[in-house]
Design a protein around this motif. Sequence first.
Motif, PDB file in Angstrom:
ATOM      1  N   ASN A  32      27.369 -54.981  94.290  1.00 59.02           N
ATOM      2  CA  ASN A  32      27.905 -54.684  92.963  1.00 59.02           C
ATOM      3  C   ASN A  32      27.832 -55.941  92.094  1.00 59.02           C
ATOM      4  O   ASN A  32      26.756 -56.475  91.885  1.00 59.02           O
ATOM      5  N   ASN A  33      28.958 -56.424  91.618  1.00 59.74           N
ATOM      6  CA  ASN A  33      28.937 -57.619  90.776  1.00 59.74           C
ATOM      7  C   ASN A  33      28.543 -58.856  91.588  1.00 59.74           C
ATOM      8  O   ASN A  33      28.884 -58.991  92.762  1.00 59.74           O
ATOM      9  N   THR A  52      26.578 -57.785  86.390  1.00 61.59           N
ATOM     10  CA  THR A  52      26.836 -56.515  87.058  1.00 61.59           C
ATOM     11  C   THR A  52      25.549 -55.991  87.689  1.00 61.59           C
ATOM     12  O   THR A  52      24.450 -56.509  87.447  1.00 61.59           O
ATOM     13  N   ASN A  96      28.417 -65.687  94.693  1.00 58.88           N
ATOM     14  CA  ASN A  96      29.466 -64.769  95.114  1.00 58.88           C
ATOM     15  C   ASN A  96      28.994 -63.352  94.844  1.00 58.88           C
ATOM     16  O   ASN A  96      28.318 -63.108  93.837  1.00 58.88           O
ATOM     17  N   ASP A  98      30.081 -58.974  95.462  1.00 57.48           N
ATOM     18  CA  ASP A  98      30.864 -57.863  95.991  1.00 57.48           C
ATOM     19  C   ASP A  98      29.882 -56.930  96.685  1.00 57.48           C
ATOM     20  O   ASP A  98      29.081 -56.266  96.026  1.00 57.48           O
ATOM     21  N   ARG A 100      28.962 -53.822  99.204  1.00 56.73           N
ATOM     22  CA  ARG A 100      29.474 -52.558  99.732  1.00 56.73           C
ATOM     23  C   ARG A 100      28.829 -52.273 101.088  1.00 56.73           C
ATOM     24  O   ARG A 100      27.597 -52.261 101.212  1.00 56.73           O
ATOM     25  N   THR A 105      34.251 -52.461 100.390  1.00 55.30           N
ATOM     26  CA  THR A 105      33.630 -53.524  99.612  1.00 55.30           C
ATOM     27  C   THR A 105      34.194 -54.869 100.046  1.00 55.30           C
ATOM     28  O   THR A 105      35.404 -55.027 100.150  1.00 55.30           O
ATOM     29  N   GLU A 107      34.048 -59.215  99.557  1.00 54.95           N
ATOM     30  CA  GLU A 107      33.644 -60.339  98.738  1.00 54.95           C
ATOM     31  C   GLU A 107      33.012 -61.376  99.656  1.00 54.95           C
ATOM     32  O   GLU A 107      33.610 -61.802 100.638  1.00 54.95           O
TER      33      GLU A 107
END
Length: 119
Positions: A32-33, A52, A96, A98, A100, A105, A107
């Motif tokens: 994700n981000n 994003t 960094n 995120d 899944r 999810t 980090e």
Amino acid sequence: QVQLVESGGGLVQAGGSLTLSCAASGSFSSINNMGWYRQAPGKQRELVAAITSAGSANYADSVKGRFTISRDNAKNTMYLQMNSLKPEDTAVYYCNADVRVFLRTFEVWGQGTQVTVSS
């Protein structure tokens, strides 16, 4: 296990450019981000830029107009193009993400890459 590996750091003179890369590997469903952070000696880690999964980016005021964040989702890789570097950009840069994995999810942080800008 998901890993993020940064590369591209080094020593550069003020006004120069560097491009950092952050590659994700391991087993995961999607990313994700993603973001780049930096930490200078004696200072707290700060967000430099984030992006994003759709490619929408935001930047710290200190790097706006000089740094460009991007990502290649097909390669699970994020980049940070750094231009007009200043001595105050000297820091360890961390990526960094995120990540899944099935229904959860996580980090994840990279190990960091040193960027040193000489005056």
